[in-house]
Design a protein around this motif. Structure first.
Motif, PDB file in Angstrom:
ATOM      1  N   ALA A 143      16.106  32.274  70.178  1.00  0.00           N
ATOM      2  CA  ALA A 143      16.968  33.129  70.776  1.00  0.00           C
ATOM      3  C   ALA A 143      18.594  32.726  70.383  1.00  0.00           C
ATOM      4  O   ALA A 143      19.521  33.394  70.125  1.00  0.00           O
ATOM      5  CB  ALA A 143      17.132  33.258  72.128  1.00  0.00           C
ATOM      6  N   ALA A 144      18.733  31.322  70.457  1.00  0.00           N
ATOM      7  CA  ALA A 144      20.216  30.777  70.160  1.00  0.00           C
ATOM      8  C   ALA A 144      20.541  31.171  68.585  1.00  0.00           C
ATOM      9  O   ALA A 144      21.677  31.362  68.517  1.00  0.00           O
ATOM     10  CB  ALA A 144      20.059  29.178  70.473  1.00  0.00           C
ATOM     11  N   GLU A 145      19.382  30.988  67.639  1.00  0.00           N
ATOM     12  CA  GLU A 145      19.845  31.137  66.433  1.00  0.00           C
ATOM     13  C   GLU A 145      19.881  32.698  66.246  1.00  0.00           C
ATOM     14  O   GLU A 145      20.963  33.226  65.049  1.00  0.00           O
ATOM     15  CB  GLU A 145      18.739  30.757  65.522  1.00  0.00           C
ATOM     16  CG  GLU A 145      18.631  28.896  65.589  1.00  0.00           C
ATOM     17  CD  GLU A 145      17.453  28.508  64.670  1.00  0.00           C
ATOM     18  OE1 GLU A 145      16.543  29.346  64.182  1.00  0.00           O
ATOM     19  OE2 GLU A 145      17.320  27.296  64.606  1.00  0.00           O
ATOM     20  N   ARG A 146      19.045  33.653  66.631  1.00  0.00           N
ATOM     21  CA  ARG A 146      19.521  34.888  66.583  1.00  0.00           C
ATOM     22  C   ARG A 146      20.587  35.618  66.858  1.00  0.00           C
ATOM     23  O   ARG A 146      20.993  36.185  66.394  1.00  0.00           O
ATOM     24  CB  ARG A 146      18.045  35.674  67.238  1.00  0.00           C
ATOM     25  CG  ARG A 146      18.250  37.208  67.175  1.00  0.00           C
ATOM     26  CD  ARG A 146      16.912  37.793  67.729  1.00  0.00           C
ATOM     27  NE  ARG A 146      17.252  39.320  67.912  1.00  0.00           N
ATOM     28  CZ  ARG A 146      16.133  40.066  68.091  1.00  0.00           C
ATOM     29  NH1 ARG A 146      15.163  39.705  68.695  1.00  0.00           N
ATOM     30  NH2 ARG A 146      16.466  41.319  68.232  1.00  0.00           N
ATOM     31  N   PHE A 147      21.055  35.008  68.153  1.00  0.00           N
ATOM     32  CA  PHE A 147      22.255  35.434  68.547  1.00  0.00           C
ATOM     33  C   PHE A 147      23.309  34.558  68.402  1.00  0.00           C
ATOM     34  O   PHE A 147      24.485  35.119  68.953  1.00  0.00           O
ATOM     35  CB  PHE A 147      22.073  35.638  70.141  1.00  0.00           C
ATOM     36  CG  PHE A 147      21.002  36.732  70.621  1.00  0.00           C
ATOM     37  CD1 PHE A 147      21.311  38.010  70.294  1.00  0.00           C
ATOM     38  CD2 PHE A 147      19.738  36.458  70.854  1.00  0.00           C
ATOM     39  CE1 PHE A 147      20.324  39.173  70.645  1.00  0.00           C
ATOM     40  CE2 PHE A 147      18.944  37.307  71.187  1.00  0.00           C
ATOM     41  CZ  PHE A 147      19.033  38.746  70.998  1.00  0.00           C
ATOM     42  N   GLU A 148      23.375  33.418  67.679  1.00  0.00           N
ATOM     43  CA  GLU A 148      24.342  32.555  67.439  1.00  0.00           C
ATOM     44  C   GLU A 148      25.156  32.096  68.587  1.00  0.00           C
ATOM     45  O   GLU A 148      26.377  32.205  68.876  1.00  0.00           O
ATOM     46  CB  GLU A 148      25.198  33.121  66.592  1.00  0.00           C
ATOM     47  CG  GLU A 148      24.720  33.563  65.256  1.00  0.00           C
ATOM     48  CD  GLU A 148      25.633  34.201  64.108  1.00  0.00           C
ATOM     49  OE1 GLU A 148      26.592  34.747  64.450  1.00  0.00           O
ATOM     50  OE2 GLU A 148      25.270  34.183  62.867  1.00  0.00           O
TER      51      GLU A 148
END
Length: 273
Positions: free
Chosen positions: A80-85
């Protein structure tokens, strides 16, 4: 027959409620006063529920919502962190202490809701003291249903939030279905007549992978007091009965069994309310 399954719009409805709670308190009596974006964190940004909340927050950017960060149990869970930066934390208290947050979505397993809320409020209070702010920045917590695994834990959670001046929203997103709202409108009309009974049916398939025993992260789903369809799923139907009819439940008759999967939790049953 009602199509009452979860949808992106129903999740967005809850996030919009949370955002409006913050914007309303920030603007006060002057509706023209601009407030900063409502910064929201999601605790438990997994693929089943939490990711939907993240998407809902991002979709409501124009309405004033901002996904500030996520919190996961494992440091390597960065999907989630990488997907939504956005930043990812593994400690809720640290997250609410270091981040300026106005709302937090709690999408973790039910039995973790109370300790997560305790840590959310503690971190927010420490941040308030460190910055010398007159009021707590945190305005609302959106807690997935059911609010807790026991009545005692639920009452304690509500008490802590009330003492902190933080509003609790519970994730009964099916109330926002257009079909459900239409059913409520029809049933509560003056010319509908007195309600004598209601019969409804809702069916879905829980795949075997949902109850897999070889993944310790998901073991709670088969543990009494933590998982099971009555605690996790039936709460939707109970809420819809109350919402559509406007009546409260006074008596419950139930017969449950765990013969199908031999877990601690029920897998078969009949309930009359």
């Amino acid at each position: 027959a009602l199509n009452i399954c979860s949808s992106p719009s129903s999740h967005r409805a809850h996030i919009l409620q949370l955002t409006r709670r913050y914007l309303g308190s920030a603007r006060g009596a002057d509706p023209l006063l601009m407030a900063e974006a409502c910064r929201i964190a999601v605790v438990g940004a997994g693929p089943l529920v939490g990711m939907q909340h993240c998407q809902a927050v991002v979709a409501l950017r124009d309405a004033g919502a901002e996904l500030a960060c996520v919190c996961q149990r494992r440091p390597d869970d960065r999907v989630a962190a990488e997907r939504f930066e956005v930043p990812v934390y593994t400690d809720v208290e640290e997250m609410t202490r270091l981040q300026s947050l106005h709302g937090v979505v709690i999408a973790a397993p039910t039995h973790l809701h109370l300790p997560i809320v305790e840590k959310c409020l503690l971190g927010a209070r420490v941040r308030q003291e460190e910055l010398g702010e007159p009021v707590l920045a945190l305005k609302a917590l959106l807690v997935e249903k059911p609010i807790c695994e026991t009545l005692v834990a639920a009452m304690r959670l509500v008490q802590l939030a009330e003492e902190a001046g933080v509003e609790i929203l519970v994730g009964h997103q099916r109330r926002h279905s257009a079909f459900v709202r239409r059913a409520r409108e029809l049933v509560t009309r003056a010319d509908f007549g007195p309600l004598r009974g209601l019969s409804a049916e809702f069916s879905l398939l829980k795949p075997d992978s949902y109850f897999q025993r070889d993944d310790p992260r998901l073991a709670w789903r088969g543990q009494k007091g933590k998982g099971g369809p009555v605690l996790i799923n039936l709460i939707h139907d109970v809420d819809l009965l109350r919402f559509i009819t406007g009546h409260e439940i006074s008596t419950v008759f139930a017969s449950l069994s765990s013969m199908a999967r031999q877990d601690d939790v029920e897998d078969t049953g009949a309930v009359t309310v």
